[in-house]
Design a protein around this motif. Structure first.
Motif, mmCIF file in Angstrom:
data_model
loop_
_atom_site.group_PDB
_atom_site.id
_atom_site.type_symbol
_atom_site.label_atom_id
_atom_site.label_comp_id
_atom_site.label_asym_id
_atom_site.label_seq_id
_atom_site.Cartn_x
_atom_site.Cartn_y
_atom_site.Cartn_z
ATOM 1 N N PHE A 117 -6.215 5.489 -10.521
ATOM 2 C CA PHE A 117 -6.430 3.908 -10.626
ATOM 3 C C PHE A 117 -5.070 3.335 -10.298
ATOM 4 O O PHE A 117 -5.632 2.489 -9.402
ATOM 5 C CB PHE A 117 -6.605 3.641 -12.154
ATOM 6 C CG PHE A 117 -6.388 2.183 -12.354
ATOM 7 C CD1 PHE A 117 -7.250 1.209 -12.151
ATOM 8 C CD2 PHE A 117 -5.123 1.616 -13.137
ATOM 9 C CE1 PHE A 117 -7.206 -0.225 -12.102
ATOM 10 C CE2 PHE A 117 -4.975 0.476 -13.185
ATOM 11 C CZ PHE A 117 -6.003 -0.479 -12.852
ATOM 12 N N THR A 121 -4.244 -7.959 -10.881
ATOM 13 C CA THR A 121 -3.699 -6.661 -11.456
ATOM 14 C C THR A 121 -2.690 -6.243 -10.410
ATOM 15 O O THR A 121 -1.514 -5.660 -10.830
ATOM 16 C CB THR A 121 -5.090 -5.641 -11.178
ATOM 17 O OG1 THR A 121 -6.105 -5.963 -11.797
ATOM 18 C CG2 THR A 121 -4.466 -4.333 -11.711
ATOM 19 N N TYR A 122 -2.864 -6.314 -8.975
ATOM 20 C CA TYR A 122 -1.759 -6.142 -8.252
ATOM 21 C C TYR A 122 -0.500 -6.883 -8.400
ATOM 22 O O TYR A 122 0.631 -6.399 -8.297
ATOM 23 C CB TYR A 122 -2.180 -6.684 -6.653
ATOM 24 C CG TYR A 122 -1.424 -5.818 -5.504
ATOM 25 C CD1 TYR A 122 -2.003 -4.556 -4.995
ATOM 26 C CD2 TYR A 122 -0.324 -6.354 -4.957
ATOM 27 C CE1 TYR A 122 -1.320 -4.003 -3.980
ATOM 28 C CE2 TYR A 122 0.347 -5.752 -4.014
ATOM 29 C CZ TYR A 122 -0.205 -4.390 -3.421
ATOM 30 O OH TYR A 122 0.345 -3.907 -2.255
ATOM 31 N N SER A 130 -8.855 -10.012 -12.050
ATOM 32 C CA SER A 130 -9.140 -9.887 -10.627
ATOM 33 C C SER A 130 -8.243 -8.748 -9.831
ATOM 34 O O SER A 130 -6.968 -8.259 -10.563
ATOM 35 C CB SER A 130 -9.122 -10.951 -9.648
ATOM 36 O OG SER A 130 -7.772 -11.462 -9.763
ATOM 37 N N PHE A 131 -8.465 -8.466 -8.848
ATOM 38 C CA PHE A 131 -7.666 -7.573 -8.068
ATOM 39 C C PHE A 131 -6.149 -8.076 -7.980
ATOM 40 O O PHE A 131 -5.297 -7.234 -8.078
ATOM 41 C CB PHE A 131 -8.442 -7.145 -6.770
ATOM 42 C CG PHE A 131 -7.388 -6.494 -5.742
ATOM 43 C CD1 PHE A 131 -6.871 -4.981 -6.025
ATOM 44 C CD2 PHE A 131 -6.763 -7.161 -4.767
ATOM 45 C CE1 PHE A 131 -5.941 -4.574 -5.158
ATOM 46 C CE2 PHE A 131 -5.892 -6.446 -3.907
ATOM 47 C CZ PHE A 131 -5.441 -4.959 -3.985
ATOM 48 N N ASN A 167 -13.348 0.147 -10.178
ATOM 49 C CA ASN A 167 -13.756 -0.915 -11.300
ATOM 50 C C ASN A 167 -15.485 -0.678 -11.576
ATOM 51 O O ASN A 167 -15.547 -0.817 -12.782
ATOM 52 C CB ASN A 167 -13.564 -2.357 -10.932
ATOM 53 C CG ASN A 167 -12.338 -2.980 -11.756
ATOM 54 O OD1 ASN A 167 -11.822 -2.412 -12.669
ATOM 55 N ND2 ASN A 167 -12.301 -4.182 -11.723
ATOM 56 N N TYR A 184 -10.055 -0.635 -5.199
ATOM 57 C CA TYR A 184 -9.831 -1.226 -6.398
ATOM 58 C C TYR A 184 -11.196 -1.377 -7.180
ATOM 59 O O TYR A 184 -11.691 -1.091 -8.173
ATOM 60 C CB TYR A 184 -8.917 -2.267 -6.655
ATOM 61 C CG TYR A 184 -8.903 -3.141 -7.975
ATOM 62 C CD1 TYR A 184 -7.955 -2.517 -8.724
ATOM 63 C CD2 TYR A 184 -9.636 -4.202 -7.949
ATOM 64 C CE1 TYR A 184 -7.989 -3.053 -9.973
ATOM 65 C CE2 TYR A 184 -9.506 -4.820 -9.509
ATOM 66 C CZ TYR A 184 -8.728 -4.315 -10.339
ATOM 67 O OH TYR A 184 -8.620 -4.787 -11.382
ATOM 68 N N LYS A 185 -12.109 -2.227 -6.428
ATOM 69 C CA LYS A 185 -13.415 -2.616 -6.807
ATOM 70 C C LYS A 185 -14.291 -1.246 -6.956
ATOM 71 O O LYS A 185 -15.150 -1.335 -7.916
ATOM 72 C CB LYS A 185 -13.962 -3.592 -5.889
ATOM 73 C CG LYS A 185 -13.617 -4.839 -5.836
ATOM 74 C CD LYS A 185 -14.417 -6.031 -4.977
ATOM 75 C CE LYS A 185 -14.029 -7.395 -5.466
ATOM 76 N NZ LYS A 185 -13.965 -8.258 -4.233
ATOM 77 N N MET A 245 3.394 -1.173 -4.225
ATOM 78 C CA MET A 245 2.806 -2.408 -4.876
ATOM 79 C C MET A 245 4.247 -3.419 -5.079
ATOM 80 O O MET A 245 4.205 -4.524 -4.947
ATOM 81 C CB MET A 245 1.979 -2.229 -6.083
ATOM 82 C CG MET A 245 0.907 -1.965 -5.595
ATOM 83 S SD MET A 245 -0.343 -1.804 -7.146
ATOM 84 C CE MET A 245 0.182 -0.003 -7.809
ATOM 85 N N THR A 273 -5.376 0.823 -6.781
ATOM 86 C CA THR A 273 -4.981 -0.552 -6.718
ATOM 87 C C THR A 273 -4.115 -0.762 -5.542
ATOM 88 O O THR A 273 -4.119 -1.736 -4.843
ATOM 89 C CB THR A 273 -4.366 -0.907 -8.126
ATOM 90 O OG1 THR A 273 -5.210 -0.371 -9.204
ATOM 91 C CG2 THR A 273 -4.120 -2.508 -8.282
ATOM 92 N N ALA A 274 -3.145 0.366 -5.343
ATOM 93 C CA ALA A 274 -2.084 0.245 -4.318
ATOM 94 C C ALA A 274 -2.908 0.123 -3.071
ATOM 95 O O ALA A 274 -2.239 -0.641 -2.053
ATOM 96 C CB ALA A 274 -1.235 1.109 -4.404
ATOM 97 N N PHE A 309 1.445 -5.342 -11.276
ATOM 98 C CA PHE A 309 2.170 -4.303 -10.641
ATOM 99 C C PHE A 309 3.359 -4.466 -9.872
ATOM 100 O O PHE A 309 4.387 -3.632 -9.732
ATOM 101 C CB PHE A 309 1.347 -3.245 -9.821
ATOM 102 C CG PHE A 309 0.480 -2.343 -10.814
ATOM 103 C CD1 PHE A 309 1.100 -1.169 -11.461
ATOM 104 C CD2 PHE A 309 -0.885 -2.551 -10.976
ATOM 105 C CE1 PHE A 309 0.206 -0.373 -12.285
ATOM 106 C CE2 PHE A 309 -1.707 -1.501 -11.646
ATOM 107 C CZ PHE A 309 -0.905 -0.552 -12.440
ATOM 108 N N GLU A 356 -8.050 -3.808 -1.855
ATOM 109 C CA GLU A 356 -9.084 -4.508 -2.889
ATOM 110 C C GLU A 356 -10.236 -3.613 -3.004
ATOM 111 O O GLU A 356 -10.915 -3.477 -4.079
ATOM 112 C CB GLU A 356 -9.373 -5.858 -2.422
ATOM 113 C CG GLU A 356 -10.238 -6.869 -3.195
ATOM 114 C CD GLU A 356 -10.261 -8.006 -3.314
ATOM 115 O OE1 GLU A 356 -9.605 -8.516 -2.143
ATOM 116 O OE2 GLU A 356 -10.452 -8.769 -4.005
#
Lengths: 109, 131
Positions: B49, A40-41, A36-37, B64, B60-61, A107, B53-54, A44, B57
Protein backbone atom coordinates in the motif's frame (compact mmCIF):
# COMPACT_ATOMS: atom_id res chain seq x y z
CA UNK A 1 20.32 -13.77 16.45
CA UNK A 2 21.94 -16.92 17.82
CA UNK A 3 21.62 -16.08 21.50
CA UNK A 4 18.24 -17.19 22.84
CA UNK A 5 18.14 -14.57 25.59
CA UNK A 6 18.90 -11.72 23.17
CA UNK A 7 16.29 -13.13 20.82
CA UNK A 8 13.66 -13.12 23.53
CA UNK A 9 14.61 -9.65 24.76
CA UNK A 10 14.37 -8.18 21.27
CA UNK A 11 11.03 -9.92 20.79
CA UNK A 12 9.67 -8.25 23.93
CA UNK A 13 11.25 -4.82 23.40
CA UNK A 14 10.03 -4.66 19.80
CA UNK A 15 6.53 -5.59 21.00
CA UNK A 16 6.71 -2.73 23.54
CA UNK A 17 7.71 -0.33 20.78
CA UNK A 18 5.10 -1.47 18.27
CA UNK A 19 2.05 -1.20 20.55
CA UNK A 20 1.91 2.63 20.80
CA UNK A 21 2.81 2.90 17.10
CA UNK A 22 -0.05 0.55 16.16
CA UNK A 23 -2.51 2.58 18.23
CA UNK A 24 -1.31 5.72 16.42
CA UNK A 25 -1.70 4.00 13.02
CA UNK A 26 -5.24 2.75 13.74
CA UNK A 27 -6.11 6.27 14.97
CA UNK A 28 -4.66 7.74 11.76
CA UNK A 29 -6.65 5.30 9.62
CA UNK A 30 -9.85 6.36 11.40
CA UNK A 31 -9.01 10.06 10.86
CA UNK A 32 -8.00 9.50 7.23
CA UNK A 33 -10.96 7.39 6.09
CA UNK A 34 -12.35 8.42 2.72
CA UNK A 35 -9.42 10.74 2.03
CA UNK A 36 -8.18 11.36 -1.51
CA UNK A 37 -4.83 10.39 -3.02
CA UNK A 38 -3.42 13.88 -2.45
CA UNK A 39 -4.45 13.90 1.21
CA UNK A 40 -2.88 10.47 1.79
CA UNK A 41 0.29 11.51 -0.03
CA UNK A 42 0.49 14.72 2.02
CA UNK A 43 0.08 12.74 5.20
CA UNK A 44 3.11 10.65 4.26
CA UNK A 45 5.19 13.72 3.30
CA UNK A 46 4.85 15.08 6.82
CA UNK A 47 8.26 14.34 8.47
CA UNK A 48 6.63 13.34 11.77
CA UNK A 49 4.38 10.77 10.08
CA UNK A 50 7.19 9.57 7.80
CA UNK A 51 9.53 9.01 10.74
CA UNK A 52 7.06 7.04 12.81
CA UNK A 53 5.84 5.02 9.81
CA UNK A 54 9.44 4.08 9.02
CA UNK A 55 10.02 3.18 12.68
CA UNK A 56 6.85 1.07 12.66
CA UNK A 57 7.93 -0.88 9.58
CA UNK A 58 11.49 -1.49 10.78
CA UNK A 59 10.48 -2.63 14.27
CA UNK A 60 7.52 -4.66 12.96
CA UNK A 61 9.71 -6.55 10.52
CA UNK A 62 12.19 -7.26 13.32
CA UNK A 63 9.34 -8.55 15.50
CA UNK A 64 7.96 -10.59 12.58
CA UNK A 65 11.35 -12.10 11.80
CA UNK A 66 11.95 -13.16 15.41
CA UNK A 67 8.41 -14.47 15.86
CA UNK A 68 8.37 -16.54 12.68
CA UNK A 69 11.81 -17.93 13.53
CA UNK A 70 10.43 -19.39 16.78
CA UNK A 71 7.49 -20.95 14.93
CA UNK A 72 9.77 -22.45 12.26
CA UNK A 73 12.05 -23.86 14.95
CA UNK A 74 9.06 -25.50 16.60
CA UNK A 75 7.48 -27.08 13.54
CA UNK A 76 10.23 -27.66 10.94
CA UNK A 77 12.21 -30.60 12.27
CA UNK A 78 14.59 -31.10 9.35
CA UNK A 79 17.55 -28.87 10.24
CA UNK A 80 18.48 -28.13 6.62
CA UNK A 81 14.96 -27.05 5.72
CA UNK A 82 14.77 -25.14 8.98
CA UNK A 83 17.79 -22.93 8.35
CA UNK A 84 16.80 -22.44 4.71
CA UNK A 85 13.30 -21.32 5.69
CA UNK A 86 14.61 -18.93 8.35
CA UNK A 87 17.14 -17.51 5.90
CA UNK A 88 14.49 -16.89 3.25
CA UNK A 89 12.20 -15.23 5.81
CA UNK A 90 15.06 -12.96 6.87
CA UNK A 91 15.84 -11.99 3.28
CA UNK A 92 12.15 -11.32 2.55
CA UNK A 93 11.94 -9.14 5.68
CA UNK A 94 14.93 -7.05 4.59
CA UNK A 95 13.55 -6.65 1.07
CA UNK A 96 10.08 -5.59 2.20
CA UNK A 97 11.41 -3.27 4.91
CA UNK A 98 13.66 -1.77 2.22
CA UNK A 99 10.69 -1.21 -0.11
CA UNK A 100 8.79 0.48 2.74
CA UNK A 101 11.66 2.81 3.62
CA UNK A 102 12.27 3.60 -0.06
CA UNK A 103 8.59 4.49 -0.57
CA UNK A 104 8.45 6.64 2.56
CA UNK A 105 11.61 8.51 1.53
CA UNK A 106 10.20 9.02 -1.98
CA UNK A 107 7.12 10.71 -0.54
CA UNK A 108 9.13 12.71 1.99
CA UNK A 109 11.38 14.35 -0.63
CA UNK B 1 22.81 -35.97 11.42
CA UNK B 2 20.76 -33.23 9.81
CA UNK B 3 17.39 -34.11 11.22
CA UNK B 4 15.93 -34.29 14.71
CA UNK B 5 13.36 -36.85 13.64
CA UNK B 6 13.32 -40.07 15.57
CA UNK B 7 13.76 -42.67 12.85
CA UNK B 8 13.78 -45.92 14.83
CA UNK B 9 10.45 -45.43 16.59
CA UNK B 10 8.13 -42.80 15.09
CA UNK B 11 7.33 -40.93 18.27
CA UNK B 12 5.52 -37.61 17.84
CA UNK B 13 7.72 -34.55 18.21
CA UNK B 14 6.93 -31.57 20.42
CA UNK B 15 4.67 -29.53 20.31
CA UNK B 16 2.11 -32.31 20.60
CA UNK B 17 -0.81 -30.50 19.03
CA UNK B 18 -2.62 -33.70 17.98
CA UNK B 19 -2.89 -35.16 21.47
CA UNK B 20 -3.11 -31.92 23.45
CA UNK B 21 -6.37 -31.40 25.32
CA UNK B 22 -7.91 -28.08 24.25
CA UNK B 23 -7.98 -25.57 27.12
CA UNK B 24 -8.33 -21.80 27.09
CA UNK B 25 -4.59 -21.46 27.77
CA UNK B 26 -3.50 -23.66 24.87
CA UNK B 27 -6.15 -22.34 22.47
CA UNK B 28 -5.11 -18.73 23.11
CA UNK B 29 -1.42 -19.62 22.76
CA UNK B 30 -2.08 -21.26 19.39
CA UNK B 31 -4.29 -18.36 18.35
CA UNK B 32 -1.54 -15.91 19.34
CA UNK B 33 0.82 -17.60 16.88
CA UNK B 34 -1.86 -17.91 14.25
CA UNK B 35 -2.74 -14.19 14.43
CA UNK B 36 0.99 -13.41 14.36
CA UNK B 37 1.45 -15.25 11.06
CA UNK B 38 -1.74 -13.67 9.71
CA UNK B 39 -0.49 -10.20 10.69
CA UNK B 40 2.79 -10.93 8.90
CA UNK B 41 0.85 -11.12 5.64
CA UNK B 42 -0.96 -7.92 6.61
CA UNK B 43 2.36 -6.16 7.10
CA UNK B 44 3.47 -7.22 3.61
CA UNK B 45 0.26 -5.83 2.13
CA UNK B 46 0.64 -2.55 4.02
CA UNK B 47 4.14 -2.23 2.53
CA UNK B 48 2.56 -2.68 -0.91
CA UNK B 49 0.00 0.00 0.00
CA UNK B 50 2.75 2.48 0.96
CA UNK B 51 4.67 1.56 -2.19
CA UNK B 52 1.62 2.09 -4.41
CA UNK B 53 0.89 5.44 -2.78
CA UNK B 54 4.47 6.51 -3.43
CA UNK B 55 4.22 5.39 -7.07
CA UNK B 56 1.41 7.81 -7.89
CA UNK B 57 -2.32 8.32 -8.15
CA UNK B 58 -3.04 5.53 -10.63
CA UNK B 59 -1.63 2.65 -8.59
CA UNK B 60 -3.14 4.20 -5.45
CA UNK B 61 -6.65 4.18 -6.96
CA UNK B 62 -6.19 0.66 -8.22
CA UNK B 63 -5.25 -0.44 -4.70
CA UNK B 64 -8.15 1.51 -3.21
CA UNK B 65 -10.58 -0.46 -5.38
CA UNK B 66 -9.30 -3.73 -3.89
CA UNK B 67 -9.42 -2.41 -0.33
CA UNK B 68 -12.98 -1.13 -0.75
CA UNK B 69 -14.25 -4.41 -2.21
CA UNK B 70 -16.14 -6.82 0.03
CA UNK B 71 -13.19 -9.24 0.23
CA UNK B 72 -10.84 -6.36 1.04
CA UNK B 73 -13.07 -5.07 3.80
CA UNK B 74 -13.54 -8.56 5.22
CA UNK B 75 -9.79 -9.15 5.31
CA UNK B 76 -9.18 -5.74 6.89
CA UNK B 77 -11.74 -6.54 9.58
CA UNK B 78 -9.99 -9.85 10.31
CA UNK B 79 -6.66 -8.01 10.50
CA UNK B 80 -8.15 -5.54 12.94
CA UNK B 81 -9.35 -8.47 15.06
CA UNK B 82 -5.95 -10.14 14.79
CA UNK B 83 -3.90 -7.08 15.75
CA UNK B 84 -6.12 -6.30 18.74
CA UNK B 85 -6.01 -9.89 19.97
CA UNK B 86 -2.26 -10.20 19.41
CA UNK B 87 -1.62 -6.92 21.28
CA UNK B 88 -3.91 -7.71 24.22
CA UNK B 89 -2.64 -11.27 24.57
CA UNK B 90 0.89 -9.87 24.33
CA UNK B 91 0.19 -7.86 27.47
CA UNK B 92 -0.44 -11.18 29.26
CA UNK B 93 3.01 -12.39 28.20
CA UNK B 94 4.52 -9.20 29.60
CA UNK B 95 2.73 -9.68 32.92
CA UNK B 96 3.83 -13.32 33.08
CA UNK B 97 7.42 -12.24 32.39
CA UNK B 98 7.17 -10.12 35.53
CA UNK B 99 5.61 -13.00 37.47
CA UNK B 100 2.17 -11.40 37.57
CA UNK B 101 -0.98 -13.49 37.09
CA UNK B 102 0.76 -16.84 36.84
CA UNK B 103 -1.72 -18.82 38.96
CA UNK B 104 -4.08 -21.14 37.09
CA UNK B 105 -7.29 -19.21 37.93
CA UNK B 106 -5.83 -15.83 36.95
CA UNK B 107 -4.39 -17.25 33.71
CA UNK B 108 -7.87 -18.49 32.81
CA UNK B 109 -9.59 -15.27 33.81
CA UNK B 110 -7.13 -13.05 31.96
CA UNK B 111 -7.57 -15.24 28.88
CA UNK B 112 -11.32 -14.85 29.02
CA UNK B 113 -10.92 -11.11 29.63
CA UNK B 114 -8.68 -10.80 26.55
CA UNK B 115 -11.29 -12.59 24.40
CA UNK B 116 -14.14 -10.34 25.55
CA UNK B 117 -12.08 -7.14 25.27
CA UNK B 118 -10.90 -8.16 21.78
CA UNK B 119 -14.47 -8.58 20.55
CA UNK B 120 -15.63 -5.29 22.09
CA UNK B 121 -12.65 -3.27 20.80
CA UNK B 122 -12.88 -4.82 17.32
CA UNK B 123 -16.55 -3.93 17.04
CA UNK B 124 -16.03 -0.35 18.30
CA UNK B 125 -13.04 0.32 16.03
CA UNK B 126 -14.72 -1.45 13.11
CA UNK B 127 -17.71 0.88 13.45
CA UNK B 128 -15.40 3.92 13.69
CA UNK B 129 -13.53 2.88 10.54
CA UNK B 130 -16.37 1.71 8.28
CA UNK B 131 -19.45 3.60 9.47
Amino acid sequence: MKNVVTHRKFQRYSALAISPLSIWIVYSIICMKGSSFQETYNWFSNPFNAFFMAAFFIISFLHLKLGLQIIIEDYVHNLKHRSLTILSINIACYIFAGIAIFSILTMLF
Amino acid sequence: MDTIENKTNKRPLSPHLQIYKPQITSILSIFHRFTGVFLAFGLLLSVIFVFFTAMGEETYKWWNCIVNSLVGKGLLFLWLLAIIFHALNGVRYFLWDNDIGMSIPSVKWSGLFVCVLTLVLTCVLGILIWM
